[in-house]
Design a protein around this motif. Structure first.
Motif, PDB file in Angstrom:
ATOM      1  N   SER A 100     -25.544  41.849  -1.115  1.00  9.00           N
ATOM      2  CA  SER A 100     -26.049  42.662  -0.011  1.00  9.00           C
ATOM      3  C   SER A 100     -27.107  43.658  -0.461  1.00  9.00           C
ATOM      4  O   SER A 100     -26.889  44.418  -1.402  1.00  9.00           O
ATOM      5  CB  SER A 100     -24.885  43.426   0.632  1.00  9.00           C
ATOM      6  OG  SER A 100     -25.366  44.398   1.530  1.00  9.00           O
ATOM      7  N   HIS A 106     -21.363  44.950  -3.078  1.00 10.09           N
ATOM      8  CA  HIS A 106     -21.108  43.654  -2.447  1.00 10.09           C
ATOM      9  C   HIS A 106     -22.003  42.618  -3.119  1.00 10.09           C
ATOM     10  O   HIS A 106     -23.168  42.460  -2.760  1.00 10.09           O
ATOM     11  CB  HIS A 106     -21.395  43.727  -0.944  1.00 10.09           C
ATOM     12  CG  HIS A 106     -20.999  42.481  -0.201  1.00 10.09           C
ATOM     13  ND1 HIS A 106     -19.846  42.393   0.544  1.00 10.09           N
ATOM     14  CD2 HIS A 106     -21.605  41.265  -0.112  1.00 10.09           C
ATOM     15  CE1 HIS A 106     -19.763  41.185   1.065  1.00 10.09           C
ATOM     16  NE2 HIS A 106     -20.821  40.484   0.684  1.00 10.09           N
ATOM     17  N   LEU A 181     -24.012  43.778   6.114  1.00 11.11           N
ATOM     18  CA  LEU A 181     -24.528  43.345   4.810  1.00 11.11           C
ATOM     19  C   LEU A 181     -26.054  43.378   4.739  1.00 11.11           C
ATOM     20  O   LEU A 181     -26.618  43.649   3.678  1.00 11.11           O
ATOM     21  CB  LEU A 181     -24.052  41.930   4.501  1.00 11.11           C
ATOM     22  CG  LEU A 181     -22.542  41.720   4.461  1.00 11.11           C
ATOM     23  CD1 LEU A 181     -22.225  40.248   4.246  1.00 11.11           C
ATOM     24  CD2 LEU A 181     -21.907  42.574   3.380  1.00 11.11           C
ATOM     25  N   LEU A 182     -26.712  43.103   5.864  1.00  8.22           N
ATOM     26  CA  LEU A 182     -28.168  42.940   5.845  1.00  8.22           C
ATOM     27  C   LEU A 182     -28.926  44.014   6.608  1.00  8.22           C
ATOM     28  O   LEU A 182     -30.154  44.038   6.589  1.00  8.22           O
ATOM     29  CB  LEU A 182     -28.540  41.561   6.407  1.00  8.22           C
ATOM     30  CG  LEU A 182     -28.012  40.358   5.618  1.00  8.22           C
ATOM     31  CD1 LEU A 182     -28.469  39.063   6.262  1.00  8.22           C
ATOM     32  CD2 LEU A 182     -28.447  40.416   4.160  1.00  8.22           C
TER      33      LEU A 182
END
Length: 273
Positions: A100, A106, A181-182
């Protein structure tokens, strides 16, 4: 009486032969924690000293490391039939098998594509050659199988996906965890860069053996069709199948045998590599 004893002996021998399942803990230096992993060894592993090809088999959204061995009841039979070691790592609840850019802790791409294989190849009799490694998975793990296979094609020689959630740029609902995550979903370029469609736009020097399949009644079958269409447009060789089924374990329990057969054939063709 002798016939009964002989039959009992034969049945005992038959049922004694089955794949062995290990549950191990694999540390991630990149994430500062350890996660569990299931390793399924074919019957032949315990009866000799040969090394084996490896298939990394990824679970889906909300899943865990033991999903495949618990819910795909025929998997151990397929492992024996195709004589491969199958590795089922933990991809967490909704990791999407990504590193990530939003969360430095992550690092599931690094974990699955580098740290898990390093552990497996140091502890098990598996072949350390590109032509003897494959990666695939279901749903979120279908995305992971193709995404990591494409990004690490110098390591994996074959990759696949079952019912793959490939178009993550279209997965905007917060409950699926992609935006965590993005980042902001308005950043479509970042989303596409972390999908198989972004990877396919990059120049390729390695040729992967690719297999995709999906059930015709799957609610995300259009993602598999879009991936198939793009692969055709790019003239990238691949196997693509639609068969009866939904986004569920009866479909995946059936589909995984065909993926393992595809990988077995690939491994045999590349036995010296």
């Amino acid at each position: 009486m002798k016939r009964i004893l002989l039959l009992a002996t034969l049945l005992s021998s038959l049922y004694a032969r089955s794949a062995d399942v290990d549950t191990v803990s694999i540390a991630s230096a990149a994430m500062g924690r350890s996660l569990k992993c299931v390793v399924i060894r074919p019957d032949a592993y315990a009866r000799g000293t040969d090394s084996f090809a490896t298939v990394y088999l990824l679970h889906g959204l909300t899943g865990r490391y033991d999903n495949w061995v618990q819910k795909a009841r025929s998997l151990k039979e397929y492992v024996d039939r195709y004589n491969v070691v199958v590795v089922c790592p933990d991809g967490a609840f909704n990791s999407w098998y990504l590193d990530s850019p939003e969360d430095p802790k992550h690092r599931f791409e690094t974990y699955i594509a580098q740290e898990v294989p390093a552990f497996i190849e140091s502890r098990y009799r598996v072949r350390r050659a590109r032509g003897q490694r494959a990666i695939t998975g279901l749903s979120m793990g279908g995305h992971g199988g193709l995404y990591l296979g494409l990004r690490h094609s110098r390591f994996f020689g074959a990759a696949g996906g079952m019912s793959g959630a490939y178009a993550i740029e279209n997965i905007t609902e917060k409950q699926y965890g992609v935006s965590r995550l993005l980042g902001d979903t308005a950043s479509k370029a970042r989303y596409r860069a972390h999908s198989i469609f972004g990877e396919l736009e990059k120049p390729r020097t390695d040729t992967l053996a690719l297999i995709l399949d999906c059930g015709v009644d799957d609610f995300i079958v259009d993602m598999s069709r879009a991936a198939h269409k793009r692969l055709l447009e790019l003239k990238i060789a691949h196997d693509y199948t639609e068969r009866p089924g939904k986004h569920d374990w009866p479909y995946w329990n059936n589909a995984v045998q065909y993926q393992l057969l595809f990988f077995r054939n690939y491994f045999d063709r590349n036995a010296s590599r």
